[in-house]
Design an enzyme around this catalytic site. Structure first.
Site, PDB file in Angstrom:
ATOM      1  N   SER A 108     -10.879   5.686  -7.432  1.00 28.81           N
ATOM      2  CA  SER A 108     -12.175   5.082  -7.129  1.00 28.81           C
ATOM      3  C   SER A 108     -13.229   6.169  -6.917  1.00 28.81           C
ATOM      4  CB  SER A 108     -12.023   4.214  -5.882  1.00 28.81           C
ATOM      5  OG  SER A 108     -12.841   4.654  -4.847  1.00 28.81           O
ATOM      6  N   SER A 109     -14.490   5.751  -6.978  1.00 23.12           N
ATOM      7  CA  SER A 109     -15.586   6.715  -6.866  1.00 23.12           C
ATOM      8  C   SER A 109     -15.642   7.388  -5.491  1.00 23.12           C
ATOM      9  CB  SER A 109     -16.923   6.030  -7.165  1.00 23.12           C
ATOM     10  OG  SER A 109     -17.108   4.930  -6.307  1.00 23.12           O
ATOM     11  N   CYS A 110     -14.905   6.851  -4.500  1.00 22.21           N
ATOM     12  CA  CYS A 110     -14.956   7.487  -3.180  1.00 22.21           C
ATOM     13  C   CYS A 110     -14.166   8.794  -3.128  1.00 22.21           C
ATOM     14  CB  CYS A 110     -14.519   6.530  -2.084  1.00 22.21           C
ATOM     15  SG  CYS A 110     -12.801   6.181  -2.154  1.00 22.21           S
ATOM     16  N   TYR A 137      -8.493   6.978   2.506  1.00 17.23           N
ATOM     17  CA  TYR A 137      -8.248   6.362   1.192  1.00 17.23           C
ATOM     18  C   TYR A 137      -8.509   7.372   0.076  1.00 17.23           C
ATOM     19  CZ  TYR A 137      -8.944   3.007  -2.648  1.00 17.23           C
ATOM     20  OH  TYR A 137      -8.878   2.316  -3.839  1.00 17.23           O
ATOM     21  N   LYS A 141      -5.990   8.838  -2.839  1.00 16.02           N
ATOM     22  CA  LYS A 141      -6.276   8.699  -4.281  1.00 16.02           C
ATOM     23  C   LYS A 141      -6.326  10.074  -4.961  1.00 16.02           C
ATOM     24  CE  LYS A 141      -6.442   4.289  -4.925  1.00 16.02           C
ATOM     25  NZ  LYS A 141      -5.481   3.653  -5.846  1.00 16.02           N
ATOM     26  N   HIS A 180     -15.444  -5.802   0.821  1.00 18.39           N
ATOM     27  CA  HIS A 180     -16.528  -4.938   0.378  1.00 18.39           C
ATOM     28  C   HIS A 180     -17.846  -5.716   0.444  1.00 18.39           C
ATOM     29  CE1 HIS A 180     -13.118  -2.695  -1.359  1.00 18.39           C
ATOM     30  NE2 HIS A 180     -13.870  -1.663  -1.053  1.00 18.39           N
TER      31      HIS A 180
HETATM   32  P1  GDP Z   1     -18.382   1.610   0.609  1.00 15.27           P
HETATM   33  O1  GDP Z   1     -18.979   1.546  -0.762  1.00 15.27           O
HETATM   34  O2  GDP Z   1     -17.100   2.360   0.663  1.00 15.27           O
HETATM   35  O3  GDP Z   1     -19.373   2.125   1.628  1.00 15.27           O
HETATM   36  O4  GDP Z   1     -17.937   0.127   1.018  1.00 15.27           O
HETATM   37  P2  GDP Z   1     -18.605  -1.297   1.323  1.00 15.27           P
HETATM   38  O5  GDP Z   1     -18.679  -2.081   0.063  1.00 15.27           O
HETATM   39  O6  GDP Z   1     -17.809  -1.905   2.434  1.00 15.27           O
HETATM   40  O7  GDP Z   1     -20.086  -1.015   1.889  1.00 15.27           O
HETATM   41  C1  GDP Z   1     -21.142  -0.628   1.092  1.00 15.27           C
HETATM   42  C2  GDP Z   1     -22.442  -0.619   1.876  1.00 15.27           C
HETATM   43  O8  GDP Z   1     -22.831  -1.978   2.152  1.00 15.27           O
HETATM   44  C3  GDP Z   1     -22.404   0.101   3.223  1.00 15.27           C
HETATM   45  O9  GDP Z   1     -23.636   0.796   3.384  1.00 15.27           O
HETATM   46  C4  GDP Z   1     -22.324  -1.069   4.212  1.00 15.27           C
HETATM   47  O10 GDP Z   1     -22.848  -0.735   5.496  1.00 15.27           O
HETATM   48  C5  GDP Z   1     -23.208  -2.092   3.530  1.00 15.27           C
HETATM   49  N1  GDP Z   1     -23.021  -3.475   3.971  1.00 15.27           N
HETATM   50  C6  GDP Z   1     -24.020  -4.321   4.332  1.00 15.27           C
HETATM   51  N2  GDP Z   1     -23.541  -5.495   4.751  1.00 15.27           N
HETATM   52  C7  GDP Z   1     -22.192  -5.420   4.626  1.00 15.27           C
HETATM   53  C8  GDP Z   1     -21.142  -6.354   4.906  1.00 15.27           C
HETATM   54  O11 GDP Z   1     -21.349  -7.477   5.353  1.00 15.27           O
HETATM   55  N3  GDP Z   1     -19.867  -5.920   4.613  1.00 15.27           N
HETATM   56  C9  GDP Z   1     -19.607  -4.685   4.093  1.00 15.27           C
HETATM   57  N4  GDP Z   1     -18.334  -4.346   3.817  1.00 15.27           N
HETATM   58  N5  GDP Z   1     -20.588  -3.772   3.863  1.00 15.27           N
HETATM   59  C10 GDP Z   1     -21.868  -4.141   4.116  1.00 15.27           C
END
Ligand code: GDP
Length: 316
Positions: A108-110, A137, A141, A180
């Site tokens: 993944s991109s992380c 994670y 990976k 996510h």
């Molecule tokens: P990331 O790409 O590994 O950071 O994973 P996420 O998809 O969980 O989060 C992406 C971004 O969306 C982060 O900046 C979170 O703070 C924001 N975000 C906003 N609202 C939400 C929510 O309800 N759930 C999650 N998971 N992320 C949120």
């Protein structure tokens, strides 16, 4: 590849594995091997060895992993590190021992540094420190990539590693603690609309930027790379465009039809500021994404209403 090739899809009930099974089936691949978690626990080395020794798959797609959004990753680093290392070590090694012709490992991109150049080229791997919220994670990976590369170098194995951007689509996780962002906001917007709420809570500041790819596009890329790509160098898969979390939240509200306010919960982390993949390598090979974000979200919302909401109703 032949339609009769025996292809093991590890993680077939997950978001990515499910989409991979759909695309393989629709393209006429009829000899798919799948096992549920209760049949074979991929964290169990002997169970994985036995599966490969008995079934001897020719091709392996390793889409099984412990995954989760920003909160789940941050809260459970031990599980994210240990379980992912176990799953990938067991499957990659057993695939080699059983003589698999090719293996495709999903990353993944992380895996890229927090402050990588944008869009992120494959060469950014291990060029800087990781984003702390998903470091466990990412480290697992990266170890998986390095293991595939080690098998390629030491044993001439055709084990390739594919780095996907943030995904969404049928089979996604809607648990607000572990999901996510895209699935979480789709659910929140739907529930806010249905309950007539005036606002919906979004985590962080809304300024981070993310790239979103429909999982059906990723599955098409997986099949494309299985057929065409034979290098141990990692390869990115994304849609080539990113969007801020604020814009994403607004777009989701529009598609769902929720007209209230967004309220930002700044006690929640933003994570990495930007994560846009450079997809020139796969584009130059002839693959491109086909599902635009707005259309993908609209399709995903329909799926959510037909499946997730329906299953909630039938539980009542
Ligand atoms: P990331 O790409 O590994 O950071 O994973 P996420 O998809 O969980 O989060 C992406 C971004 O969306 C982060 O900046 C979170 O703070 C924001 N975000 C906003 N609202 C939400 C929510 O309800 N759930 C999650 N998971 N992320 C949120």
């Amino acid at each position: 590849m032949k339609p009769t090739d025996k292809i093991y899809v590890a993680g077939h009930s997950g978001l990515v594995g499910g989409a991979v099974v759909r695309v393989l089936t629709s393209r006429g691949f009829s000899n798919l091997l799948t096992r549920s978690r209760s049949e074979v626990d991929l964290r169990d080395q002997q169970a994985v060895r036995d599966l490969f020794a008995d079934e001897k798959p020719e091709l392996v797609i390793l889409a099984a992993a412990k995954v989760g959004g920003i909160k789940a990753n941050f809260d459970a680093p031990v599980e994210f590190l240990v379980e992912n290392l176990q799953i990938q070590n067991n499957v990659i090694r057993a695939a080699h021992e059983a003589g698999a012709r090719k293996l495709l490992f999903l990353g993944s991109s992380c895996i890229y540094p927090k402050f990588a150049p944008q869009p992120i080229p494959e060469s950014a791997l291990l060029s800087g420190s990781l984003e702390p919220t998903n470091e466990a994670y990412a480290i697992a990976k990266i170890a998986g990539i390095k293991l595939c590369q080690a098998f390629s170098r030491e044993y001439d194995a055709n084990f390739i590693s594919v780095m996907s951007t943030n995904l969404y689509g049928p089979g996604d996780d809607f648990d607000l603690e572990t999901s996510h962002v895209l699935a979480a906001l789709l659910r929140k917007a739907h529930e806010a609309k249905m309950s007539g709420a005036g606002e919906m809570i979004v985590w962080g500041t809304g300024t981070p930027r993310r790239e979103f790819l429909h999982v059906d596009d990723l599955a098409a890329a997986v099949l494309f790379l299985l057929e065409q790509y034979n290098s141990s160098e990692i390869i990115n898969v994304g849609c080539g465009e990113d969007i801020s979390i604020r814009e994403l939240a607004e777009l989701i509200c529009e598609v769902v039809g929720f007209r209230g306010e967004l309220r930002w919960d700044r006690s929640k982390p933003d994570g990495t500021p930007r994560k846009l993949l450079d997809i020139s390598r796969i584009k130059n090979l002839g693959w491109k994404p086909t599902i635009a974000l707005r259309d993908g979200i609209a399709r995903f919302y329909e799926w959510f209403l037909d499946n997730y909401v329906q299953s909630m109703v039938s539980l009542r």
